[in-house]
Write a protein that holds these residues in place. Structure first.
Motif, short mmCIF file in Angstrom:
data_model
loop_
_atom_site.label_atom_id
_atom_site.label_comp_id
_atom_site.label_asym_id
_atom_site.label_seq_id
_atom_site.Cartn_x
_atom_site.Cartn_y
_atom_site.Cartn_z
N SER B 60 0.82 -1.22 0.00
CA SER B 60 0.00 0.00 0.00
C SER B 60 0.84 1.26 0.00
N GLU B 407 -13.00 11.64 -7.62
CA GLU B 407 -12.61 10.30 -7.17
C GLU B 407 -11.32 9.90 -7.88
N VAL B 409 -9.40 7.24 -9.21
CA VAL B 409 -9.51 5.83 -9.62
C VAL B 409 -8.25 5.45 -10.37
N GLY B 412 -3.11 4.57 -7.69
CA GLY B 412 -2.63 5.30 -6.52
C GLY B 412 -1.67 6.42 -6.86
N LYS B 439 -7.41 12.72 0.10
CA LYS B 439 -7.93 11.96 1.23
C LYS B 439 -7.77 10.45 1.01
N ALA B 440 -7.42 9.78 2.07
CA ALA B 440 -7.31 8.33 2.02
C ALA B 440 -8.69 7.70 2.03
N GLY B 441 -8.79 6.48 1.56
CA GLY B 441 -10.00 5.70 1.79
C GLY B 441 -10.02 5.23 3.23
N SER B 447 -5.45 12.48 5.49
CA SER B 447 -5.30 13.21 4.23
C SER B 447 -4.00 13.99 4.25
N ARG B 515 0.90 7.38 -3.81
CA ARG B 515 0.71 6.52 -2.62
C ARG B 515 1.32 7.07 -1.34
N GLN B 539 -4.05 2.26 3.49
CA GLN B 539 -4.85 3.14 2.65
C GLN B 539 -3.98 3.87 1.62
N LYS B 542 -7.57 8.34 -2.31
CA LYS B 542 -8.80 7.89 -2.96
C LYS B 542 -9.66 9.04 -3.48
N THR B 543 -9.54 10.21 -2.87
CA THR B 543 -10.41 11.33 -3.22
C THR B 543 -9.59 12.61 -3.19
#
Lengths: 571, 571
Positions: B60, B407, B409, B412, B439-441, B447, B515, B539, B542-543
């Protein structure tokens, strides 16, 4: 100067500021006219004689041994001069708002550098577009200026030299006192004007070799310190320039060329010249900082010893450093504004904003930066705290690896000295940390930490990340700062030229905490760090945890002393 | 060199490290012998061909477009050379442990500076007490060294120049390849030895005016960059020294004197010499940093244009910067180690530690620091991302004051470019901030934020305070870093020499997040900041929230592009 934000940006700066909603000052405090010290005394019973709640000087964030203005906004220390047995502290001051702008010279005096008596406003602008920006003061003992009569005692002939800022120009002016340093008369017209809008912060000293006054001043946005000479403080001639050295940032401010004693090394007992120079913004930590250059002064030109740049303080709240003119006993004392332009206008204090640092005795000390390089660094120790020492809360000469917790009983100001010891032939790791954690009262976990991580070099650090909502939310409130320090071994003769591996290795960490400011002194001031912080919920430091990260390190020579508030109680 | 921790402290440094409990590597990875690239491919189905869970390169925290070693510890980039159509990246590498020590030269090559193919270990120590410390590489096209036969194509005649470190000395050695840059033969004995234990990091370039090789190397603890000359890479003669400039810290490391194109100003189209110089520890932000000095090189002496020091990066994870030798097209490319010695040995990644920065195209750009001072600053932009561009996730040329959420997608890694605009004659306040919040998931609020606060100058900042437990707990993981940047107005001709007050004021913020690293480029690289961070709970970003602090500022020219992982899938 008043800030680090140039004259042309004054309007912008004002809009940057964030007055706290609901703050309502007594109308008398809105006045820019000279003020008496009526507002300085402190009620002891929780009521306010002036309508403030909490009473003035009793606010939870208000430092109790650091100077701050009763209300509204202060920045640079100005006009530091010792006269007739008193230390004068003038300061950049906005008497009408709790943020920068409308720059005056406030004024206070002290016998011990801690207890300050407010005096009337020393200098005020004549019009709304003028600003009385930063500068210095000297005692014109021999009346070189012709501004004094024989009535004025020689040691009371204070002349202030300051920048008059307006929309299109900055020029140097002088003022003088005929009542021993209470009120000041402006000498008409500029004494030095070069048609620049970025020409400020005159610092004047008496040069013995040429028997002249010398002024260091900043061509701020050309990154030049310009030296001028005068026989009478009125007629100035350029001597030389010190251009584009060190860290530039956005602009140079507040140059100060001063002489300091040298301790240790091949120059022990001699004196040296040091050029202090502030920049803002654009410091490596963000915003404001003070750099310095040791060197030689020949009466005309300053020549730094090398091309390196050194820092007066490793943390983020130390700016516009200035030394006192005429300090007695051949010592050198200085003070700085303990804030940073990146956030000073929005810090959550009221009804005042910003403080001065502790007064510091400074000298140049031989210091072995690494095993091969002998340097001279600006060493700074707090001026004697004798007059404000309160109860000793803890004292121990023992050496143990037991963590200690000490209740901090007093006014919120404490002097903590801890020596951490590493026995001979022990190798430090990442866990070989000794730390002082000052915890707030209240229900929330709020604290500020300073510590040492042993190694060669050792790191001294400050961590203000857990001091509450202002630290969490302001994007410029940098939390973790650190500097390097080499071991001091147990032989005092070799202090400053440590031989870390042989023998017991010692690092002394002195932390003076004062409600919303922490000043850290490593090994008697070889390294210093100054950080402001703001606990939530009206909390002040209540508990000190002295901890070690592994049992290689020992805690010894602990002393925790409460410091007594320097604000006077109301009669 | 390998670190910033001197040879004599290697043992100490090893003890500093914190291997993660429970990490068990395949025995093949414990070998210091040359390794094939067997370990580089990535499983797509979540299983590991080598017993790692998660599979190598799928972790990750593992950046997907930044180079990192498959396992164990990497630091400085070394031997950067362009040869036969490939970019070579050698690097300081400990093949046996996930912390510094046992220094080798790892090796990878690339056609595009992003997709890297691991090659066998290039250089390994002969004994347990040796270390192959940092250095450089060149193509000895004309076989000046006599090490090559006519069989070797001219552009494949790579010679590496490195420091051999042992307990009592550091000396310079060379090695060469007879197979086009895959394996390297050590030339016997030192080519340069001065009997010092602090003499390292040779960077060699071809000096056209004297038709000689020139080596810049560090007398680390004397704070000197020493230049040597050679006709054959074996026999070296001292030319000159550059002593005690800029920030000293504890020691100098990794000097690199390189030529760059100049853009803008009176020197537009010319070339300049820049001396890059790393120090560790003792950087203003704590630990490691890169400073630089633009100047002139006459074949013998480097003369900086002024006495100032400038910073290659405003944040805390950019060290040991080196440029590629022989970059095509007259351009200059460089890369740095994206970490900091204050915490690199304990960051929570596994089974590898540390990454290289993005490769950057660099030049010297005319830049008006303030209204009065025209400077030249090192501008850095990411090398072309064309080969790794994935889906465009958001694109908009509109100008609005609506916050946006996008988002993220993909793998990373994302390239975000946002231009913030301030209309003419609008005055910025403390709230005039445009920010990108990644922001992380997961369930926790984690974040990392970068933003611009408009003003003159504008601040560009990074805030990693909310990135999880490592940021919260490590006392040296400084959270908030910032630099200054002046407006770029809408006329591209004046970019770099902005006139901020008239016309629309624009600041372009480019953020490449990958990442566990964020690299920020203000106005196409006039200001850059590099920060690593480590979200908890596996995490990844993600956003993205693009926000404005007040409605004076507009958001325009938004582009968010997913970047494709550069690690190959297993066949």
């Amino acid at each position: 100067m008043w800030s680090g934000i140039s004259a042309s940006l004054l309007a912008t700066a004002l809009l940057f500021a964030s007055p706290r909603p609901g703050l309502s000052l007594p109308s008398s405090l809105h006045s820019a006219s000279p003020r008496s010290n009526y507002d300085q005394c402190v009620t002891s019973n929780g009521t306010s004689p002036y309508g403030f709640n909490p009473p003035l000087y009793k606010e939870s964030h208000r430092p109790q041994i650091h100077f701050s203005p009763s209300t509204n906004f202060m920045n640079d220390p100005n006009g530091l001069v010792y006269s007739n047995g008193s230390w004068h502290l003038f300061y950049q001051y906005n008497p009408t708002d709790p943020y920068a702008g409308n720059q005056h010279w406030g004024h206070a005096i002290s016998k011990d550098l801690y207890h300050w008596e407010n005096l009337p406003m020393a200098l005020a602008p004549e019009t709304a577009t003028e600003g009385i920006f930063s500068g210095s003061a000297i005692v014109d003992r021999d009346n070189t200026s012709g501004l004094f009569t024989e009535d004025q005692p020689a040691d009371q002939r204070i002349v202030t030299i300051y920048t008059l800022n307006n929309k299109t120009s900055e020029e140097q002016h002088i003022a003088y006192t005929l009542d021993g340093g209470v009120t000041f008369q402006k000498y008409p017209g500029a004494v030095l004007s070069i048609g620049s809008s970025q020409f400020r912060d005159p610092k004047v000293f008496w040069d013995k070799t040429t028997e002249s006054w010398v002024m260091a001043t900043a061509h701020a946005q050309d990154f030049e310190v310009v030296f001028y000479s005068s026989k009478d403080l009125k007629d100035w001639t350029e001597l030389s320039r010190f251009s584009q050295h060190g860290i530039l940032g956005y602009q140079y401010e507040c140059p100060d060329l001063f002489e300091v004693p040298i301790k240790g090394g091949s120059k022990d007992g001699q004196k040296a010249w040091v050029l202090g120079l502030s920049i803002n913004p654009g410091a490596p930590l963000g915003g404001s900082m003070v750099q310095y250059f040791p060197g030689d002064w020949d009466g005309k030109t300053f020549t730094p010893w090398d091309g390196a740049v050194r820092f007066a303080d490793f943390s983020k709240d130390f700016y516009a450093f200035q030394t006192w003119s005429g300090s007695p006993d051949g010592k050198t004392y200085g003070i700085a504004w303990a804030s940073n332009w990146q956030y000073t206008n929005v810090v959550p204090t009221q009804p005042y904003r910003s403080i001065q640092s502790l007064p510091r005795e400074i000298y140049l000390e031989a210091y072995k930066t690494n095993p091969m390089f002998e340097d001279y660094v600006l060493s700074q120790a707090p001026a004697s705290l004798e007059t404000i020492k309160g109860e000793t809360l803890y004292q121990s000469g023992e050496c143990s690896s037991q963590n200690k917790t000490i209740e901090l009983v007093g006014d919120g100001a404490f002097d903590v000295q801890v020596t951490f010891s590493l026995p001979p032939n022990v190798t430090a790791t990442y866990q070989t940390i000794g730390s002082l954690n000052f915890k707030a009262g209240g229900n929330k976990d709020q604290s500020i930490t300073t510590g040492v991580q042993f190694g060669d070099p050792t790191f001294v650090y400050i961590d203000r990340s857990k001091t509450g909502s202002f630290a969490s939310s302001n994007p410029f409130m940098t939390d973790k700062t650190s500097g390097i320090l080499r071991y001091s071994n147990s032989n005092p003769i070799t202090k400053g030229v440590p031989t870390p591996i042989q023998g017991e290795s010692l690092v002394t960490l002195r932390a003076i905490i004062d409600r919303s400011v922490l000043e850290v002194f490593g090994n008697d001031g070889q390294l210093t760090g100054t950080s402001v912080f703001f606990f939530d919920d009206d909390q002040i430091p209540k508990t000190l945890d002295i901890s070690i990260g592994d049992d290689k390190i020992k805690i010894k020579n602990v002393e925790v002393v409460a410091l007594k508030s320097t604000w006077p109680e109301c009669p």
